[in-house]
Scaffold this active site. Structure first.
Site, PDB file in Angstrom:
ATOM      1  N   ASP A   5      -4.070 -28.445  26.452  1.00 27.41           N
ATOM      2  CA  ASP A   5      -4.026 -26.994  26.566  1.00 27.41           C
ATOM      3  C   ASP A   5      -3.022 -26.610  27.644  1.00 27.41           C
ATOM      4  O   ASP A   5      -3.040 -27.180  28.739  1.00 27.41           O
ATOM      5  CB  ASP A   5      -5.423 -26.480  26.928  1.00 27.41           C
ATOM      6  CG  ASP A   5      -5.549 -24.982  26.748  1.00 27.41           C
ATOM      7  OD1 ASP A   5      -5.916 -24.559  25.645  1.00 27.41           O
ATOM      8  OD2 ASP A   5      -5.278 -24.235  27.714  1.00 27.41           O
TER       9      ASP A   5
ATOM     10  N   ASN B 180       2.239 -15.528  29.666  1.00 25.88           N
ATOM     11  CA  ASN B 180       2.633 -14.430  28.774  1.00 25.88           C
ATOM     12  C   ASN B 180       2.720 -13.106  29.527  1.00 25.88           C
ATOM     13  O   ASN B 180       3.635 -12.308  29.319  1.00 25.88           O
ATOM     14  CB  ASN B 180       1.626 -14.299  27.617  1.00 25.88           C
ATOM     15  CG  ASN B 180       2.029 -15.120  26.413  1.00 25.88           C
ATOM     16  OD1 ASN B 180       3.190 -15.482  26.255  1.00 25.88           O
ATOM     17  ND2 ASN B 180       1.071 -15.424  25.559  1.00 25.88           N
TER      18      ASN B 180
ATOM     19  N   HIS C 283       5.866 -12.210  25.671  1.00 29.91           N
ATOM     20  CA  HIS C 283       5.437 -13.032  24.530  1.00 29.91           C
ATOM     21  C   HIS C 283       6.579 -13.839  23.916  1.00 29.91           C
ATOM     22  O   HIS C 283       6.354 -14.937  23.387  1.00 29.91           O
ATOM     23  CB  HIS C 283       4.779 -12.141  23.468  1.00 29.91           C
ATOM     24  CG  HIS C 283       3.436 -11.635  23.892  1.00 29.91           C
ATOM     25  ND1 HIS C 283       2.301 -12.409  23.871  1.00 29.91           N
ATOM     26  CD2 HIS C 283       3.051 -10.424  24.397  1.00 29.91           C
ATOM     27  CE1 HIS C 283       1.265 -11.710  24.317  1.00 29.91           C
ATOM     28  NE2 HIS C 283       1.705 -10.496  24.648  1.00 29.91           N
TER      29      HIS C 283
ATOM     30  N   ASP D  59       6.374 -17.749  23.337  1.00 26.12           N
ATOM     31  CA  ASP D  59       6.668 -18.468  22.092  1.00 26.12           C
ATOM     32  C   ASP D  59       7.647 -19.616  22.338  1.00 26.12           C
ATOM     33  O   ASP D  59       7.472 -20.723  21.814  1.00 26.12           O
ATOM     34  CB  ASP D  59       7.264 -17.508  21.051  1.00 26.12           C
ATOM     35  CG  ASP D  59       6.221 -16.556  20.475  1.00 26.12           C
ATOM     36  OD1 ASP D  59       5.013 -16.779  20.710  1.00 26.12           O
ATOM     37  OD2 ASP D  59       6.616 -15.594  19.790  1.00 26.12           O
TER      38      ASP D  59
ATOM     39  N   TYR E 170       4.702 -43.737  16.445  1.00 27.80           N
ATOM     40  CA  TYR E 170       4.421 -44.229  15.099  1.00 27.80           C
ATOM     41  C   TYR E 170       4.289 -43.071  14.106  1.00 27.80           C
ATOM     42  O   TYR E 170       3.793 -41.996  14.468  1.00 27.80           O
ATOM     43  CB  TYR E 170       3.141 -45.066  15.095  1.00 27.80           C
ATOM     44  CG  TYR E 170       3.208 -46.238  16.043  1.00 27.80           C
ATOM     45  CD1 TYR E 170       3.967 -47.357  15.732  1.00 27.80           C
ATOM     46  CD2 TYR E 170       2.527 -46.216  17.265  1.00 27.80           C
ATOM     47  CE1 TYR E 170       4.047 -48.436  16.614  1.00 27.80           C
ATOM     48  CE2 TYR E 170       2.599 -47.286  18.148  1.00 27.80           C
ATOM     49  CZ  TYR E 170       3.364 -48.383  17.816  1.00 27.80           C
ATOM     50  OH  TYR E 170       3.435 -49.442  18.685  1.00 27.80           O
TER      51      TYR E 170
ATOM     52  N   GLU F  49      -2.615 -21.841  22.333  1.00 30.11           N
ATOM     53  CA  GLU F  49      -1.795 -22.672  23.225  1.00 30.11           C
ATOM     54  C   GLU F  49      -2.371 -24.085  23.316  1.00 30.11           C
ATOM     55  O   GLU F  49      -2.069 -24.820  24.254  1.00 30.11           O
ATOM     56  CB  GLU F  49      -1.703 -22.048  24.622  1.00 30.11           C
ATOM     57  CG  GLU F  49      -2.977 -22.026  25.412  1.00 30.11           C
ATOM     58  CD  GLU F  49      -3.847 -20.786  25.177  1.00 30.11           C
ATOM     59  OE1 GLU F  49      -4.699 -20.506  26.027  1.00 30.11           O
ATOM     60  OE2 GLU F  49      -3.666 -20.102  24.148  1.00 30.11           O
TER      61      GLU F  49
END
Length: 279
Positions: A142, A150, A155, A159, A175, A186
């Site tokens: 997280d 933000n 915003h 992003d 792998y 998030e």
């Protein structure tokens, strides 16, 4: 199709024959066989006589050859065009199918797998690891204090931050069976089949360090570094058919909660599920 004649005298006749062949797969397949093999070709009697009645072949009992070289040239060209069109349509269909799969399975912002695909893949790998009696690890991470990020930078910057984090995590995976998905706003998830706790922890460490190395400025973060960091939870178990993968998710979720409670920017391994190989 255009008839290969000087004045196109036979064009209507040839087009009508072509339409008949297109409507009858048995006749079309048999005539194609004759065109490919320039020697006499033996066919079933009924098919041979049908082609003969159309004037397309000459019969010698059940053996056939094209009745005119004009037919060979015209229809061979038609078949080549049809096969080319079919191949092009097939390629277009495959591209459209891939686009559809992307719409269904890929997160539009980060271009990694979405929650829907995460659920499908985790269930599939749980069953596979249960069969193989191999460990399955899960990493949940997280972005720390993302709401504050933000609020501070907007915003659009948020992003961009998520996109950079997603790409960084994906580049940490070695792998092809190890995948990253966007789990929530998030929050990201990494599924690691055939991976024990020790290796999963090393992947989590690499992810944490690489994200810090990005040095994305976050002046209002509650983590004193002043850059974007992540809190991580790791869980690992050997799946079985009596349980389902929700226990793995729950364990990683509890671990990530502990990471946040202890100050963020850290990795916690779930104490409830764990597996280390003896190798």
């Amino acid at each position: 199709l255009e008839a290969p004649t000087h004045a196109g005298i036979y064009s209507d006749h040839l087009r009508s024959l072509w339409e008949i062949l297109q409507q009858n797969s048995e006749l079309s397949s048999a005539f194609k066989k004759i065109l490919i093999d320039k020697n006499n070709v033996e066919l079933e009697a009924l098919i041979a006589y049908k082609l003969d009645s159309l004037g397309l072949v000459k019969l010698n009992f059940n053996e056939c050859i094209t009745s005119r070289e004009l037919y060979r040239i015209y229809f061979q060209k038609g078949i080549e065009r049809t096969e080319l069109d079919y191949q092009e349509r097939l390629e277009e269909l495959e591209k459209d199918n891939q686009k559809l799969q992307n719409l269904v399975n890929i997160d539009s912002l980060t271009q990694i797998y979405n929650r829907r695909y995460f659920d499908q893949y985790l269930n599939a790998e749980w069953q596979r690891m249960a069969r193989e009696k191999s460990p399955l690890s899960l990493i949940l991470l997280d972005v720390d204090c993302f709401k504050l990020y933000n609020d501070t930078y907007g915003h659009q910057a948020g992003d961009n931050c998520l996109q950079q984090v997603a790409l960084t995590v994906r580049n940490c995976l070695k792998y092809p069976t190890h995948i990253i998905a966007r789990y929530g706003g998030e929050e990201f998830a990494v599924i690691l089949p055939q991976t024990d706790q020790k290796y999963a922890y090393s992947v989590a460490e690499k992810i944490s360090n690489k994200i810090k190395f990005l040095a994305i400025k976050h002046i209002n973060s509650q983590v004193k570094l002043g850059i974007v960091t992540v809190s991580i939870g790791v869980s690992c178990t050997v799946p079985n058919y009596q349980e389902n993968p929700s226990i793995l998710v729950r364990a990683a979720d509890e671990a990530i909660y502990q990471s946040k409670a202890q100050g963020r920017d850290r990795i916690t391994i779930s104490p409830f599920l764990n597996f280390n190989s003896s190798k």
